[in-house]
Design a protein around this motif. Sequence first.
Motif, PDB file in Angstrom:
ATOM      1  N   VAL A 196     -10.609  -3.207  -4.642  1.00 29.61           N
ATOM      2  CA  VAL A 196     -12.052  -2.989  -4.497  1.00 29.61           C
ATOM      3  C   VAL A 196     -12.358  -1.650  -5.158  1.00 29.61           C
ATOM      4  O   VAL A 196     -11.651  -0.669  -4.915  1.00 29.61           O
ATOM      5  N   GLN A 207      -3.970  -6.036  10.652  1.00 30.67           N
ATOM      6  CA  GLN A 207      -4.685  -6.725   9.569  1.00 30.67           C
ATOM      7  C   GLN A 207      -6.192  -6.751   9.858  1.00 30.67           C
ATOM      8  O   GLN A 207      -7.009  -6.533   8.959  1.00 30.67           O
ATOM      9  N   ILE A 218      -9.436   0.897  -3.962  1.00 34.10           N
ATOM     10  CA  ILE A 218      -8.577   0.607  -2.797  1.00 34.10           C
ATOM     11  C   ILE A 218      -8.006  -0.800  -2.944  1.00 34.10           C
ATOM     12  O   ILE A 218      -8.582  -1.639  -3.636  1.00 34.10           O
ATOM     13  N   LEU A 219      -6.901  -1.019  -2.279  1.00 35.58           N
ATOM     14  CA  LEU A 219      -6.315  -2.362  -2.271  1.00 35.58           C
ATOM     15  C   LEU A 219      -7.172  -3.260  -1.407  1.00 35.58           C
ATOM     16  O   LEU A 219      -7.688  -2.814  -0.376  1.00 35.58           O
ATOM     17  N   SER A 220      -7.306  -4.522  -1.787  1.00 32.02           N
ATOM     18  CA  SER A 220      -8.078  -5.433  -0.935  1.00 32.02           C
ATOM     19  C   SER A 220      -7.259  -5.703   0.326  1.00 32.02           C
ATOM     20  O   SER A 220      -6.035  -5.560   0.317  1.00 32.02           O
ATOM     21  N   SER A 221      -7.957  -6.048   1.419  1.00 32.11           N
ATOM     22  CA  SER A 221      -7.230  -6.235   2.687  1.00 32.11           C
ATOM     23  C   SER A 221      -6.257  -7.406   2.589  1.00 32.11           C
ATOM     24  O   SER A 221      -5.255  -7.447   3.287  1.00 32.11           O
ATOM     25  N   ALA A 222      -6.547  -8.367   1.702  1.00 34.84           N
ATOM     26  CA  ALA A 222      -5.637  -9.514   1.541  1.00 34.84           C
ATOM     27  C   ALA A 222      -4.269  -9.039   1.051  1.00 34.84           C
ATOM     28  O   ALA A 222      -3.230  -9.616   1.384  1.00 34.84           O
ATOM     29  N   VAL A 268      -7.622  -3.362   9.102  1.00 31.55           N
ATOM     30  CA  VAL A 268      -7.713  -3.119   7.648  1.00 31.55           C
ATOM     31  C   VAL A 268      -8.858  -3.951   7.063  1.00 31.55           C
ATOM     32  O   VAL A 268      -9.608  -3.475   6.204  1.00 31.55           O
ATOM     33  N   ASP A 269      -9.005  -5.185   7.551  1.00 33.89           N
ATOM     34  CA  ASP A 269     -10.118  -6.040   7.095  1.00 33.89           C
ATOM     35  C   ASP A 269     -11.457  -5.360   7.368  1.00 33.89           C
ATOM     36  O   ASP A 269     -12.344  -5.327   6.507  1.00 33.89           O
ATOM     37  N   HIS A 326      -2.975  -6.109   1.704  1.00 31.51           N
ATOM     38  CA  HIS A 326      -2.380  -5.130   2.608  1.00 31.51           C
ATOM     39  C   HIS A 326      -1.045  -5.601   3.185  1.00 31.51           C
ATOM     40  O   HIS A 326      -0.024  -4.945   3.039  1.00 31.51           O
ATOM     41  N   MET A 327      -1.058  -6.784   3.814  1.00 31.54           N
ATOM     42  CA  MET A 327       0.162  -7.280   4.456  1.00 31.54           C
ATOM     43  C   MET A 327       1.187  -7.763   3.429  1.00 31.54           C
ATOM     44  O   MET A 327       2.380  -7.602   3.618  1.00 31.54           O
ATOM     45  N   LYS A 351       3.063  -4.976   2.104  1.00 33.60           N
ATOM     46  CA  LYS A 351       3.844  -4.332   3.169  1.00 33.60           C
ATOM     47  C   LYS A 351       5.172  -5.042   3.391  1.00 33.60           C
ATOM     48  O   LYS A 351       6.127  -4.464   3.870  1.00 33.60           O
ATOM     49  N   GLU A 352       5.195  -6.345   3.091  1.00 30.27           N
ATOM     50  CA  GLU A 352       6.388  -7.138   3.363  1.00 30.27           C
ATOM     51  C   GLU A 352       7.527  -6.777   2.411  1.00 30.27           C
ATOM     52  O   GLU A 352       7.319  -6.338   1.329  1.00 30.27           O
ATOM     53  N   TYR A 370      -7.116   4.642   6.958  1.00 31.46           N
ATOM     54  CA  TYR A 370      -6.076   3.668   6.624  1.00 31.46           C
ATOM     55  C   TYR A 370      -4.741   4.062   7.255  1.00 31.46           C
ATOM     56  O   TYR A 370      -4.074   3.255   7.903  1.00 31.46           O
ATOM     57  N   ASN A 392     -11.940  -2.447   4.985  1.00 26.24           N
ATOM     58  CA  ASN A 392     -12.267  -2.835   3.614  1.00 26.24           C
ATOM     59  C   ASN A 392     -13.630  -3.510   3.512  1.00 26.24           C
ATOM     60  O   ASN A 392     -14.303  -3.397   2.490  1.00 26.24           O
ATOM     61  N   ARG A 424      -0.633   1.091  -3.052  1.00 28.75           N
ATOM     62  CA  ARG A 424       0.024   0.796  -1.770  1.00 28.75           C
ATOM     63  C   ARG A 424       0.621   2.080  -1.184  1.00 28.75           C
ATOM     64  O   ARG A 424       0.540   2.321   0.005  1.00 28.75           O
ATOM     65  N   ARG A 429       0.788  -7.094  14.180  1.00 25.79           N
ATOM     66  CA  ARG A 429       0.479  -7.479  12.797  1.00 25.79           C
ATOM     67  C   ARG A 429      -0.974  -7.918  12.642  1.00 25.79           C
ATOM     68  O   ARG A 429      -1.691  -7.472  11.740  1.00 25.79           O
ATOM     69  N   TYR A 474     -11.297   7.608   3.909  1.00 25.77           N
ATOM     70  CA  TYR A 474     -10.730   6.261   3.857  1.00 25.77           C
ATOM     71  C   TYR A 474      -9.218   6.335   4.060  1.00 25.77           C
ATOM     72  O   TYR A 474      -8.638   5.583   4.853  1.00 25.77           O
TER      73      TYR A 474
END
Lengths: 350, 77
Positions: free
Chosen positions: B52, A205, B66-70, A208-209, B72-73, B76-77, A191, A212, B17, A201, A187
Amino acid sequence: MGPRTTRSLGILLLLLLVAGVIAALTYIAPERGVRPTTFGGWIGAAVPYIVVALLGLAVGLAELSSTFPNYPLEAITSSWGLLLLGVNGIIAAIVFAIARYYSPETNTFLLVLAVGIGFQSIIRTRFVLAKQFGGNGEGRDLSLNLGWLYEQFQNLCKTQIDLVLMRNRQSTVEHLIARYPSEKDLYNLAYFTIVARTLSREEEQARVDELNKLMKNISLPLDVIRRSLALMILEIGGQAFAEVLCRAAPGAVQEKGVLAVPAAAPAVATDRDQLVSQLADSFGLDQLADLARQAVDRAPSGEDREALMRFVEGTYGDNRASEQSRKVILARFIVEKGGVSFATELLPAP
Amino acid sequence: MELRLNPKEERVVEVLRRGGAMSPSEIAVQTLMLPQETFDTLARLEKSGYIVMRDAPSTPDGKMVILSSALHMVTKE
């Protein structure tokens, strides 16, 4: 013979074949029917053929790389990919020779453009002569499909290339799983492969979606998860990157995505998870707490030793958690803070 | 996306992260949070959809986080 040598040989063979056909056509159908007498003259006479063939090759390259966006190099250098390129280049040169033979007075530059671009378009075109009202261009429309033959050839090449790529993918995926049996490592590799690529971007995303979504699917067996992760690494990172990973040492996945890739894998695996499991299995809670206290002294300089000691004592005495969880956490602490060599020395001899 | 995290949850999210997928024991050692404290924080984060957790027999804990994909970004910001 390695895959790189095979690829180089294939490309060389293709270039020789195209060059041979161009040489023959230059001899058979020279400009205005006059054969040159000097070497420079022959080269000059071959230039229009070379340009037309290069245009054909460029169109073939574009078709292959857009059809196989994840494996462009592998698709192009496969035998069927090279055949498609060769056919595009050679047929374009032959058509140019025919066109020149039947209209020797036509301006060479215009003829090169007409054949180089026009011919490539025509063999991929389907003309609809009469269209049914409200029809979608299919079915009962009267059409002339000039691209039918080429389409069949394209489909044949696509199928064959796909089969070759599938064989290679399967083998690389197996190697990746053998090298990284842990789904956690796979994983992390997947990643960091996504993050390391220069993706937009939205694309990042989306990847990554996808990653996950795969991990969330608890109904999938672990073996399927591992294979999907390995395939994802291969598709996103490419064949060369996957091969580098396969050659990397076990346990080479470092924190923050930095991957240590030594020239050859060491004989003894230093997998931290394995070490943690062995420590937790070999010692009781009291012994692990003692060893963790020793590990505090070995922690890297800059660490707050008082905080580390509080953590060890707190973990040891945290009766709300199960004994097994506390053992694993203390074992993990020993490996992380005391170091791999310290932890390895603690293990009883087999 | 606005994150509503307490300091402990923030520490866990930050560690994930930086480190990618981790087992609960790795998170505990990285954040120096006590075992039950770690499990409670992870359970809250999972319930909120920020992480998750799934079975991972190859890890000593048998779980990976793991971090949820929501997130992720956002992180990152």
